[in-house]
Write a protein that holds these residues in place. Sequence first.
Motif, PDB file in Angstrom:
ATOM      1  N   UNK A 259      -1.688  -2.690  -1.176  1.00 48.19           N
ATOM      2  CA  UNK A 259      -1.392  -3.877  -0.355  1.00 48.19           C
ATOM      3  C   UNK A 259      -2.050  -3.763   1.013  1.00 48.19           C
ATOM      4  N   UNK A 260      -1.950  -2.582   1.640  1.00 48.12           N
ATOM      5  CA  UNK A 260      -2.488  -2.452   3.004  1.00 48.12           C
ATOM      6  C   UNK A 260      -4.013  -2.354   3.013  1.00 48.12           C
ATOM      7  N   UNK A 261      -4.611  -1.969   1.869  1.00 52.09           N
ATOM      8  CA  UNK A 261      -6.082  -1.995   1.789  1.00 52.09           C
ATOM      9  C   UNK A 261      -6.544  -3.451   1.789  1.00 52.09           C
ATOM     10  N   UNK A 262      -5.773  -4.311   1.127  1.00 53.97           N
ATOM     11  CA  UNK A 262      -6.151  -5.727   1.037  1.00 53.97           C
ATOM     12  C   UNK A 262      -5.727  -6.483   2.301  1.00 53.97           C
ATOM     13  N   UNK A 263      -4.604  -6.075   2.910  1.00 47.83           N
ATOM     14  CA  UNK A 263      -4.099  -6.729   4.118  1.00 47.83           C
ATOM     15  C   UNK A 263      -3.416  -5.657   4.972  1.00 47.83           C
ATOM     16  N   UNK A 264      -4.115  -5.159   6.004  1.00 50.75           N
ATOM     17  CA  UNK A 264      -3.562  -4.055   6.797  1.00 50.75           C
ATOM     18  C   UNK A 264      -2.206  -4.374   7.410  1.00 50.75           C
ATOM     19  N   UNK A 265      -1.865  -5.657   7.526  1.00 54.15           N
ATOM     20  CA  UNK A 265      -0.570  -6.021   8.107  1.00 54.15           C
ATOM     21  C   UNK A 265       0.562  -6.036   7.087  1.00 54.15           C
ATOM     22  N   UNK A 266       0.258  -5.758   5.812  1.00 53.21           N
ATOM     23  CA  UNK A 266       1.289  -5.841   4.768  1.00 53.21           C
ATOM     24  C   UNK A 266       2.395  -4.809   5.005  1.00 53.21           C
ATOM     25  N   UNK A 267       3.632  -5.246   4.751  1.00 55.91           N
ATOM     26  CA  UNK A 267       4.781  -4.346   4.939  1.00 55.91           C
ATOM     27  C   UNK A 267       5.421  -4.048   3.587  1.00 55.91           C
ATOM     28  N   UNK A 268       5.760  -2.779   3.376  1.00 56.91           N
ATOM     29  CA  UNK A 268       6.251  -2.354   2.061  1.00 56.91           C
ATOM     30  C   UNK A 268       7.528  -1.535   2.230  1.00 56.91           C
ATOM     31  N   UNK A 269       8.614  -2.004   1.601  1.00 60.75           N
ATOM     32  CA  UNK A 269       9.855  -1.228   1.577  1.00 60.75           C
ATOM     33  C   UNK A 269      10.053  -0.689   0.162  1.00 60.75           C
ATOM     34  N   UNK A 270      10.066   0.621   0.051  1.00 58.71           N
ATOM     35  CA  UNK A 270      10.323   1.272  -1.233  1.00 58.71           C
ATOM     36  C   UNK A 270      11.809   1.603  -1.331  1.00 58.71           C
ATOM     37  N   UNK A 271      12.313   1.604  -2.563  1.00 59.42           N
ATOM     38  CA  UNK A 271      13.722   1.950  -2.799  1.00 59.42           C
ATOM     39  C   UNK A 271      13.788   2.796  -4.064  1.00 59.42           C
ATOM     40  N   UNK A 272      14.489   3.919  -3.990  1.00 60.77           N
ATOM     41  CA  UNK A 272      14.740   4.702  -5.206  1.00 60.77           C
ATOM     42  C   UNK A 272      16.064   5.422  -5.010  1.00 60.77           C
ATOM     43  N   UNK A 273      16.696   5.796  -6.109  1.00 62.13           N
ATOM     44  CA  UNK A 273      17.962   6.529  -5.968  1.00 62.13           C
ATOM     45  C   UNK A 273      17.772   8.020  -6.238  1.00 62.13           C
ATOM     46  N   UNK A 274      16.557   8.420  -6.530  1.00 59.82           N
ATOM     47  CA  UNK A 274      16.294   9.824  -6.838  1.00 59.82           C
ATOM     48  C   UNK A 274      15.894  10.564  -5.553  1.00 59.82           C
ATOM     49  N   UNK A 275      16.638  11.621  -5.198  1.00 60.38           N
ATOM     50  CA  UNK A 275      16.374  12.296  -3.925  1.00 60.38           C
ATOM     51  C   UNK A 275      14.955  12.875  -3.820  1.00 60.38           C
ATOM     52  N   UNK A 276      14.374  13.304  -4.938  1.00 59.19           N
ATOM     53  CA  UNK A 276      13.009  13.850  -4.868  1.00 59.19           C
ATOM     54  C   UNK A 276      12.027  12.717  -4.565  1.00 59.19           C
ATOM     55  N   UNK A 277      12.221  11.580  -5.211  1.00 59.57           N
ATOM     56  CA  UNK A 277      11.349  10.426  -4.944  1.00 59.57           C
ATOM     57  C   UNK A 277      11.475  10.008  -3.480  1.00 59.57           C
ATOM     58  N   UNK A 278      12.698  10.009  -2.958  1.00 65.56           N
ATOM     59  CA  UNK A 278      12.916   9.595  -1.567  1.00 65.56           C
ATOM     60  C   UNK A 278      12.267  10.599  -0.612  1.00 65.56           C
TER      61      UNK A 278
END
Length: 272
Positions: A92-111
């Motif tokens: 997303x940020x390669x295509x639009x540097x202003x893009x904002x991304x919120x990731x969500x996961x419940x796995x502590x290693x992923x977080x």
Amino acid sequence: MERPAWAPQGIDISVPSVSRMYDFYLGGSHNFEVDREAARKAMEFLPGLPKIMQANRAFMRRAVRYAVDSGIDQFLDIGSGIPTFGNVHEVAQAADPGARVAYVDHDPVAVAHSQAVLEGNDRAVIASADLRRPKEILATPEVAGLLDLERPVALLLVAVLHFIEDADEPYAAVAELREALAPGSLIVLTHASYEGIPLPEEEAAGTVGVYKNIRNPLIMRSHEEIGRFFEGYEMVEPGLVSMPEWRPDTPQSPEHEDPYAFSGFGGVGRKA
Ligand SMILES: C[S@@+](CC[C@H](N)C(=O)[O-])C[C@H]1O[C@@H](n2cnc3c(N)ncnc32)[C@H](O)[C@@H]1O
């Protein structure tokens, strides 16, 4: 067992985790022997699992580019996993540097691993939350602080809903998220299914058994059942299809050559 620096204290590294198994299928290094053993067992029944995962990642990247091309600059990626290469914020940020991304996961290693990867990126965050409790996701300081829900968002539910059993009400959770989004928002979704798998269902079911044994149910749903997650949204062409068939970059990409890549479904819906 030795605990590497990236593995948070308090996680049980003697029990396989779906996000670390997924990391293994994709050739990543954030997995333990227990994860690899379970993943290899699953692959005994479904040898094409890595191909399915690659087709899933390729679909996700095309869908993110499609979202940016449609003017979307906010992404909410639930069940985001352990970052390998070509993650949502990179695309997303390669295509639009202003893009904002919120990731969500419940796995502590992923977080923990996402936190490390995202350090220094002030337009991408990771929240620890559970898809089964969507209100909590939207209320986390990370998500609430980064995304403006009054404007369109691309909600990614990629290879995650098949880990939510009907008893945990996945349709109600997705409905809450759909309702919270502004008009013009997109849902980008993939889901496992027996439909399209180039094996008899009885054989492929062995994989489901492996996930059941590690207390992580893998719920296969039909095309019709998966389509219901988009209720009230308009399907973007070509609809809910096998992942390589969704707006391929070229008519004959590498994933088109492997029959396993046609397992399961992917699609994008738009809120009118
Ligand atoms: C197969 S991975 C998919 C990763 C990424 N979305 C992709 O497609 O490349 C599934 C992820 O969903 C996460 N997950 C499973 N159930 C979840 C839940 N109830 N809430 C949040 N995340 C969940 C797992 O921890 C895992 O990281």
